[in-house]
Design an enzyme around this catalytic site. Sequence first.
Site, short mmCIF file in Angstrom:
data_model
loop_
_atom_site.label_atom_id
_atom_site.label_comp_id
_atom_site.label_asym_id
_atom_site.label_seq_id
_atom_site.Cartn_x
_atom_site.Cartn_y
_atom_site.Cartn_z
N ASP A 1 0.85 -1.19 0.00
CA ASP A 1 0.00 0.00 0.00
C ASP A 1 0.88 1.23 0.00
OD1 ASP A 1 -2.50 -1.10 0.12
OD2 ASP A 1 -2.48 -1.30 2.30
N ASP B 1 -5.13 -3.32 4.88
CA ASP B 1 -5.64 -2.93 6.19
C ASP B 1 -7.16 -3.09 6.35
OD1 ASP B 1 -6.24 -0.87 4.50
OD2 ASP B 1 -4.89 0.57 5.42
N ASP C 1 -9.59 -6.04 2.04
CA ASP C 1 -8.25 -6.51 1.69
C ASP C 1 -8.04 -7.96 2.12
OD1 ASP C 1 -7.53 -4.08 0.68
OD2 ASP C 1 -6.63 -3.35 2.54
P1 ATP Z 1 -3.58 3.22 -0.07
O1 ATP Z 1 -4.44 2.20 -0.77
O2 ATP Z 1 -2.19 3.26 -0.52
O3 ATP Z 1 -3.74 3.24 1.39
P2 ATP Z 1 -5.16 5.56 -0.35
O4 ATP Z 1 -5.23 5.84 1.09
O5 ATP Z 1 -4.89 6.70 -1.23
O6 ATP Z 1 -4.08 4.56 -0.71
P3 ATP Z 1 -7.92 5.13 -0.29
O7 ATP Z 1 -7.93 5.31 1.17
O8 ATP Z 1 -8.76 4.09 -0.91
O9 ATP Z 1 -6.50 4.85 -0.80
O10 ATP Z 1 -8.29 6.54 -0.94
C1 ATP Z 1 -8.59 6.69 -2.29
C2 ATP Z 1 -8.98 8.11 -2.57
O11 ATP Z 1 -10.18 8.43 -1.85
C3 ATP Z 1 -7.95 9.13 -2.13
O12 ATP Z 1 -7.05 9.42 -3.14
C4 ATP Z 1 -8.80 10.34 -1.81
O13 ATP Z 1 -9.03 11.11 -2.97
C5 ATP Z 1 -10.12 9.74 -1.37
N1 ATP Z 1 -10.22 9.72 0.10
C6 ATP Z 1 -9.37 9.17 0.97
N2 ATP Z 1 -9.79 9.30 2.23
C7 ATP Z 1 -10.96 9.97 2.17
C8 ATP Z 1 -11.92 10.41 3.15
N3 ATP Z 1 -11.75 10.18 4.44
N4 ATP Z 1 -13.01 11.06 2.71
C9 ATP Z 1 -13.19 11.27 1.41
N5 ATP Z 1 -12.35 10.88 0.45
C10 ATP Z 1 -11.24 10.25 0.80
#
Ligand code: ATP
Length: 892
Positions: A326, A634, A638
């Site tokens: 990730d 996490d 997943d």
């Molecule tokens: P990883 O998979 O590496 O942890 P990540 O944290 O970017 O990556 P996600 O958490 O799925 O993956 O987030 C995807 C997208 O969703 C982010 O790029 C962001 O634009 C949006 N996002 C993340 N967190 C939030 C939130 N709490 N509220 C609204 N949108 C969010």
Amino acid sequence: MNYHEMHEKEVEQTLNTDFSAGLTEEEAEKRRKKFGFNELDEGEKQSLLLIFFSQFKDFMVLVLLAATLVSGLLGEYIDAIAIIAIIILNSFLGFFQEIRAEKSLSALKELSQPHVHALRNGEWINILSKELVPGDVIKFASGDRIGADVRIIESRSLEVEESALTGESVPVPKTVSAIKNNNLALGDMENMGFMGTMVSRGSGVGVVIGTGMKTAMGQIADLLQNADSVTTPLQRRLEQLGKILIVTALLLTVLVVVIGVLQGNDLYTMVLAGVSLAVAAIPEGLPAIVTIALSLGVQKMIRKNAVVRKLPAVETLGCASVICSDKTGTLTQNKMTVTRAWIGGKTYTVDGTGYEPQGKYYVDEKIVEPTKDKALQQLLTFGMLCNHAEILQKDGEYVLNGDPTEGAILVAGMKAGFTRNQLLNQFTIVNEFPFDSTRKMMSVIVKDPTGRQFVVTKGAPDVLIGQSKSILFENRSTVLGSEQKKVVQEAINGLASQALRTIAVGYKEISANTIILHEREAEKDLVFIGLQGIIDPPRPEVKQAVKECKEAGIKTVMITGDHVITAKAIAKQLGIANNRSKVMEGKELSDLSLNELEDIVEDVSVFARVSPEHKLKIVQAFQNRGHVVAMTGDGVNDAPAIKKANIGIAMGITGTDVAKEASSLVLMDDNFASIKAAIVEGRNIYENIRKFIRYLLASNVGEILVMLFAMLLAMPLPLVPIQILWVNLVTDGLPAMALGLDRPEDNVMKRGPRSPNEGVFSRGLGWKVISRGFLIGVSTILAFMFAYDNNPENLEYAQTVAFITLVLAQLIHVFDCRSEKSILSRNPFGNMYLVWAVISSLVLALVVIYVPFLQEIFHTLPIAMKDWPMIIGFASVPTFLLAGSFLLSKSK
Ligand code: ATP
């Protein structure tokens, strides 16, 4: 009355608790004393006595006991007593080894115990689930296991999967209101949550009404006790090897006895010699030492923040050839700060670092006053309303409680002078649709003071734009046509190419009496307000770790829900991708069949905008290409990929219970560098196991050959049985264990991963065992012949010479085992444990020779000073020869 029939107030009173502040620590402690820990009774533990006696179940020990019986019956009491003493000594060693292994396994269990969020003294804290007491207020969210039986008091789209209890796998939506029916099945108690069940969607708060055996799960706990111990592939292979060696040993015994008797030796001596040889042929210490090496390695990994949940993972780690990691929090720091905002063509910058709400807004380097910029104000305040994070002040520092992305958005608003509390005085939150990484959005429905209702959504900009029909330009909303979409897309790309994570905020007004029950209805036809660009710096240690993995033949792949351009920018900074690397998006992944993906998967370094469901396909594609895959994760979604991966890795800090349960390794610090450290350790443990297998087996081969040579050359026995037993059961153990503690060779991370199908004797180990064993056997028999020729009257003296030459040859050879190459390629004394182990083993051997009453038992005589140079000479020949041939091959 049952809790599900009571109103929340009644529940609060009955349990004598406070829903807004939780229990006090003192009250919780009092209740814990009264109700005990929140644990299910474990099955009977094996008593120490039982563990001790289980040592005697070993096949070889039984053979020895039979031999003792024979000596006893024939009146050879000294032999019988000595053999019994050695067996007991050996059993104690086995006993302590087993207890030690047991202890480290239970320490591991302790480490992987579940935690819960509980409200105590008015603060949300993270405590061990076993500390919960009735009256505790706890919160849970998607992916958590509920820690005790609770009455639900808050539900935000909360759904719980209760199949563990009810067998029903469809999640049950949870509500708060009382259900007046005193005859409900568990599955129908929609305002209750049960210990061990899993939150599959949304989040909620509950008050604990039952703990430990007084839960629904406690009542069926007997069915759940599963204490099966796992063995690793290597342990299983060694078990098989053990069986082969037992058969070999028995054949050898028969052979030696027959030849010996034919040559005129008496039957008793020959039977005892045969049995001793059988003992010599079987490395009985091996399984225990392997377990210890594994569990010590596991402890070393813990010190490097990697907790192994399933022992076989230790071995598999050394074979890993791809790590799918990730991005957020694992490759990056997960310390987020909004540094840019974009609204209708205008870009703002924000300064300040961390979660301290100090910073200003600028446009073209000129300060702007956010309160005078209506659109900016809307972007920031709506971002704060659609939010769960809290910024708290602790010891003068600002700390985040909640999701870092949301924390950053909160701080961005605070820098403009707003606070969430002040906003919550104006707006009431009517409903919420929590964030999930498949939708990549989150929404709340709010009412303003005049009663107007709004949906406020924030999420991934490229997703949100698809759900919007208009956009704010110059404070006015205009239809979102293709022209405007292009402008927004460029803005998103602009922020992403600076490695910024992007979030968009949108809203729509809905009529005051509309009730929206599903996110699909809420998150459409929005007005797109603008973007926030968030910096999340890479973890400083990751770049080096990625480089080392590359040198070790391990490919690192980034998997992220983030935007493609952001992902690639960060991957480049970390050395995971370069300009030529292929980046694949979730959409593309969905379109490809597994076969098509397999064809190109090895060229891809970054998977962006993926949903957790895609991870499974990625794991499969790599595995079908013959890779051993480590995969991090996490969330609940997943779990399938974590399970499927050869090494499933869950995040210790941000990981949900479900992800942890599916994993074989948990990272306590969520850090990629810890995966690398675990791989180094995994490779090292395996190499160390190879080292002592080589040492023990070569020693055994040496012992057998000494006896066989003597038989074939029609000589008297060079070793008496008790001496063979002593060398085998006492001298060899300590140095072998010390080899298990050895440090890695310099080149562990400079060569490719090991094949998972590699056999015990591959990479030349079998040849090393036989050739070294042969040399040890030959030099011992030569020393024996030399001493016997000098003084044919004194067989006992020649036997003592053979005994000590054998011991010495092994103790010198053990230093050669530290390296796959040669004793010359590594400082032989670099492992102090080994040095001490060798000294102790040597002293034990000298004691047997020089202490008078032991001489009688062991049939030894004191070695004369003049013979020592000859003994040392013969004992070091094998190792010198090997060093010499190494030098020769190098000079060629
Ligand atoms: P990883 O998979 O590496 O942890 P990540 O944290 O970017 O990556 P996600 O958490 O799925 O993956 O987030 C995807 C997208 O969703 C982010 O790029 C962001 O634009 C949006 N996002 C993340 N967190 C939030 C939130 N709490 N509220 C609204 N949108 C969010």
